[in-house]
Design a protein around this motif. Structure first.
Motif, PDB file in Angstrom:
ATOM      1  N   ALA A 113       0.988  -1.263  -0.094  1.00 13.05           N
ATOM      2  CA  ALA A 113      -0.005  -0.147   0.144  1.00 13.05           C
ATOM      3  C   ALA A 113       0.855   1.365  -0.089  1.00 13.05           C
ATOM      4  CB  ALA A 113      -0.974   0.028   1.153  1.00 13.05           C
ATOM      5  N   ASN A 114       1.926   1.211   0.591  1.00 15.99           N
ATOM      6  CA  ASN A 114       2.830   2.364   0.533  1.00 15.99           C
ATOM      7  C   ASN A 114       3.863   2.469  -0.478  1.00 15.99           C
ATOM      8  OD1 ASN A 114       3.004   4.232   3.452  1.00 15.99           O
ATOM      9  ND2 ASN A 114       2.194   2.030   3.805  1.00 15.99           N
ATOM     10  N   GLY A 115       4.181   1.381  -1.538  1.00 21.07           N
ATOM     11  CA  GLY A 115       4.927   1.436  -2.549  1.00 21.07           C
ATOM     12  C   GLY A 115       6.334   0.975  -2.110  1.00 21.07           C
ATOM     13  N   PHE A 116       6.278   0.322  -0.977  1.00 23.04           N
ATOM     14  CA  PHE A 116       7.646  -0.088  -0.389  1.00 23.04           C
ATOM     15  C   PHE A 116       7.902  -1.633  -1.137  1.00 23.04           C
ATOM     16  CE2 PHE A 116       6.987   2.717   3.294  1.00 23.04           C
ATOM     17  CZ  PHE A 116       7.339   3.768   2.610  1.00 23.04           C
ATOM     18  N   ALA A 117       7.056  -2.137  -1.296  1.00 25.78           N
ATOM     19  CA  ALA A 117       7.270  -3.993  -1.719  1.00 25.78           C
ATOM     20  C   ALA A 117       7.778  -3.968  -3.018  1.00 25.78           C
ATOM     21  CB  ALA A 117       5.818  -4.334  -1.460  1.00 25.78           C
ATOM     22  N   ARG A 118       8.759  -4.994  -3.259  1.00 31.41           N
ATOM     23  CA  ARG A 118       8.862  -5.422  -4.603  1.00 31.41           C
ATOM     24  C   ARG A 118       7.787  -5.972  -5.149  1.00 31.41           C
ATOM     25  NH1 ARG A 118      14.546  -4.808  -4.523  1.00 31.41           N
ATOM     26  NH2 ARG A 118      15.296  -4.950  -2.451  1.00 31.41           N
ATOM     27  N   PRO A 119       7.617  -6.245  -6.574  1.00 32.38           N
ATOM     28  CA  PRO A 119       6.384  -6.857  -7.302  1.00 32.38           C
ATOM     29  C   PRO A 119       6.091  -8.099  -6.686  1.00 32.38           C
ATOM     30  CG  PRO A 119       8.022  -5.786  -8.689  1.00 32.38           C
ATOM     31  CD  PRO A 119       8.691  -5.799  -7.392  1.00 32.38           C
ATOM     32  N   LEU A 120       4.912  -8.530  -6.730  1.00 29.77           N
ATOM     33  CA  LEU A 120       4.313  -9.732  -6.070  1.00 29.77           C
ATOM     34  C   LEU A 120       4.098 -10.638  -7.445  1.00 29.77           C
ATOM     35  CD1 LEU A 120       3.306 -11.951  -4.185  1.00 29.77           C
ATOM     36  CD2 LEU A 120       1.213 -10.716  -4.478  1.00 29.77           C
ATOM     37  N   ARG A 121       4.839 -11.849  -7.554  1.00 24.17           N
ATOM     38  CA  ARG A 121       4.615 -12.516  -8.867  1.00 24.17           C
ATOM     39  C   ARG A 121       4.020 -13.890  -8.459  1.00 24.17           C
ATOM     40  NH1 ARG A 121       7.491 -10.167 -12.883  1.00 24.17           N
ATOM     41  NH2 ARG A 121       8.731  -8.278 -12.261  1.00 24.17           N
ATOM     42  N   GLN A 122       3.475 -14.479  -9.209  1.00 24.28           N
ATOM     43  CA  GLN A 122       2.574 -15.800  -9.282  1.00 24.28           C
ATOM     44  C   GLN A 122       3.378 -16.878  -9.906  1.00 24.28           C
ATOM     45  OE1 GLN A 122      -1.329 -15.699 -10.428  1.00 24.28           O
ATOM     46  NE2 GLN A 122      -2.027 -17.623  -9.327  1.00 24.28           N
ATOM     47  N   LEU A 123       3.990 -17.804  -9.345  1.00 26.90           N
ATOM     48  CA  LEU A 123       4.616 -18.839 -10.042  1.00 26.90           C
ATOM     49  C   LEU A 123       3.507 -20.008 -10.352  1.00 26.90           C
ATOM     50  CD1 LEU A 123       7.905 -19.316  -7.997  1.00 26.90           C
ATOM     51  CD2 LEU A 123       7.661 -18.526 -10.392  1.00 26.90           C
ATOM     52  N   ARG A 124       2.690 -20.147  -9.359  1.00 29.43           N
ATOM     53  CA  ARG A 124       1.390 -21.115  -9.552  1.00 29.43           C
ATOM     54  C   ARG A 124       0.304 -20.597  -8.710  1.00 29.43           C
ATOM     55  NH1 ARG A 124       5.291 -25.193  -6.686  1.00 29.43           N
ATOM     56  NH2 ARG A 124       5.986 -25.497  -8.589  1.00 29.43           N
ATOM     57  N   ASP A 125      -0.588 -21.183  -8.629  1.00 30.36           N
ATOM     58  CA  ASP A 125      -2.031 -20.817  -8.095  1.00 30.36           C
ATOM     59  C   ASP A 125      -1.608 -20.731  -6.390  1.00 30.36           C
ATOM     60  OD1 ASP A 125      -3.434 -20.671 -10.176  1.00 30.36           O
ATOM     61  OD2 ASP A 125      -4.512 -22.368  -9.847  1.00 30.36           O
ATOM     62  N   ASP A 126      -0.680 -21.437  -5.931  1.00 34.15           N
ATOM     63  CA  ASP A 126      -0.499 -21.720  -4.608  1.00 34.15           C
ATOM     64  C   ASP A 126       0.996 -21.243  -4.145  1.00 34.15           C
ATOM     65  OD1 ASP A 126       0.626 -23.877  -5.674  1.00 34.15           O
ATOM     66  OD2 ASP A 126      -0.130 -25.420  -4.254  1.00 34.15           O
ATOM     67  N   ALA A 127       1.612 -20.498  -5.208  1.00 30.37           N
ATOM     68  CA  ALA A 127       3.082 -20.191  -4.655  1.00 30.37           C
ATOM     69  C   ALA A 127       3.310 -18.591  -5.329  1.00 30.37           C
ATOM     70  CB  ALA A 127       4.010 -21.062  -5.465  1.00 30.37           C
ATOM     71  N   TRP A 128       3.324 -17.639  -4.269  1.00 30.96           N
ATOM     72  CA  TRP A 128       3.440 -16.377  -4.585  1.00 30.96           C
ATOM     73  C   TRP A 128       4.733 -15.876  -4.193  1.00 30.96           C
ATOM     74  CZ3 TRP A 128      -2.000 -13.903  -3.729  1.00 30.96           C
ATOM     75  CH2 TRP A 128      -2.993 -14.581  -4.440  1.00 30.96           C
ATOM     76  N   VAL A 129       5.386 -14.851  -4.857  1.00 28.77           N
ATOM     77  CA  VAL A 129       6.841 -14.314  -4.391  1.00 28.77           C
ATOM     78  C   VAL A 129       6.959 -12.920  -4.770  1.00 28.77           C
ATOM     79  CG1 VAL A 129       9.414 -14.890  -4.817  1.00 28.77           C
ATOM     80  CG2 VAL A 129       7.939 -16.563  -5.227  1.00 28.77           C
TER      81      VAL A 129
END
Length: 289
Positions: A192-208
């Motif tokens: 929400a603050n723009g501090f996070a690196r991008p959230l990427r979806q490797l699969r439905d149950d694995a996000w990085v």
């Protein structure tokens, strides 16, 4: 002895105080903001603010986040403090101590941790906190992009935040040594603050949460239902060749060959109570308030 200021405890349903709390945060921590995070509905019962309010304005505050801590493989109920401070107009009156005392009374005998900037190193030991070092972990690894790139997920979408919460609550913790479970609402604050690196979806149950800078892939957090081979999936997380990886947590599960490469310098860890792990550890950066 003067009259002790009254401390007000605020939670998610105390909406009349939210605007003043958000205003306080923006004045004391000029790079931080709670407005968007609050508007997303991420303030839940696990987050309590202990504040002194004068004339409708929050002048001092110490917030408490309930945590499911992982300490050397044990899940322990504990707390993390954040947003501790006082407006310049209220300083010199002991207001920071007043709200700290109220917050710690709420925590009871449970373990408590907090992260603070180096300018306040002398403040927290007065409340029984001890300073602890944080280790940086990295690994040399040469890789090139391959396969379909892991798609980006937009944390501003309610369905993405709900999915993140499910993985945080029921999935594998990113580390068993010194970490947390169920910290999706802390991670969403960074987004929400723009501090996070991008959230990427490797699969439905694995996000990085990950991003390449220069020739280094920074992996800040992994939300997954089950462990998987990160090295095999890594080419889908990068958009250019890399020669190294740096982790925002102790990576014993995801990259056993990672090594300590120094001490973290921009956030001081303080702990209170017993049971904390010893040795080279790093509390996940996306679980810090």
């Amino acid at each position: 002895m003067g009259i002790q200021p009254r401390v007000t405890e605020a939670g998610p349903r105390d909406v009349a105080l939210h605007a003043s709390f958000c205003d306080y945060v923006s004045h004391v921590f000029t790079r931080a903001d709670f407005r968007r995070w609050t508007a997303w509905g991420e303030w839940d019962d696990g987050y309590r603010a202990f504040m002194v309010v004068e004339g409708g304005r929050v002048v001092a505050n110490a917030s408490v986040t309930r945590m499911r801590l992982l300490l050397d493989g044990r899940e322990v109920s504990g707390f993390q403090l954040g947003a501790v401070g006082c407006l310049p107009s209220g300083r010199g009156r002991g207001l920071a101590r007043t709200v700290m005392d109220a917050a710690l009374a709420y925590c009871g005998e449970a373990p408590v941790l907090l992260f603070a900037n180096p300018s306040v190193r002398a403040f927290y030991p007065r409340f029984g906190f001890q300073a602890r070092g944080q280790t940086l972990f990295a690994a040399s690894h040469v890789a090139k992009p391959a396969g379909p790139a892991a798609p980006l997920l937009d944390v501003s979408l309610a369905e993405v935040r709900a999915g993140l919460a499910r993985l945080a609550d029921a999935g594998v913790p990113v580390t068993e040594r010194f970490g947390a479970r169920g910290h999706s609402r802390i991670a969403s604050w960074y987004a929400a603050n723009g501090f996070a690196r991008p959230l990427r979806q490797l699969r439905d149950d694995a996000w990085v949460f990950a991003e390449v800078e220069g020739e280094t892939l920074y992996v800040d957090d992994i939300f997954a239902r089950e462990p998987f081979d990160l090295s095999a999936e890594l080419p889908r997380l990068i958009d250019r060749p890399i020669t190294s990886i740096q982790f925002g947590f102790t990576p014993e599960r995801w990259w056993p060959g990672a090594e300590p490469v120094g001490e973290e310098a921009d956030a001081d860890l303080f702990v209170r109570g017993g049971g904390w792990p010893e040795g080279f550890e790093r509390f996940p950066v996306m679980a810090r308030t």
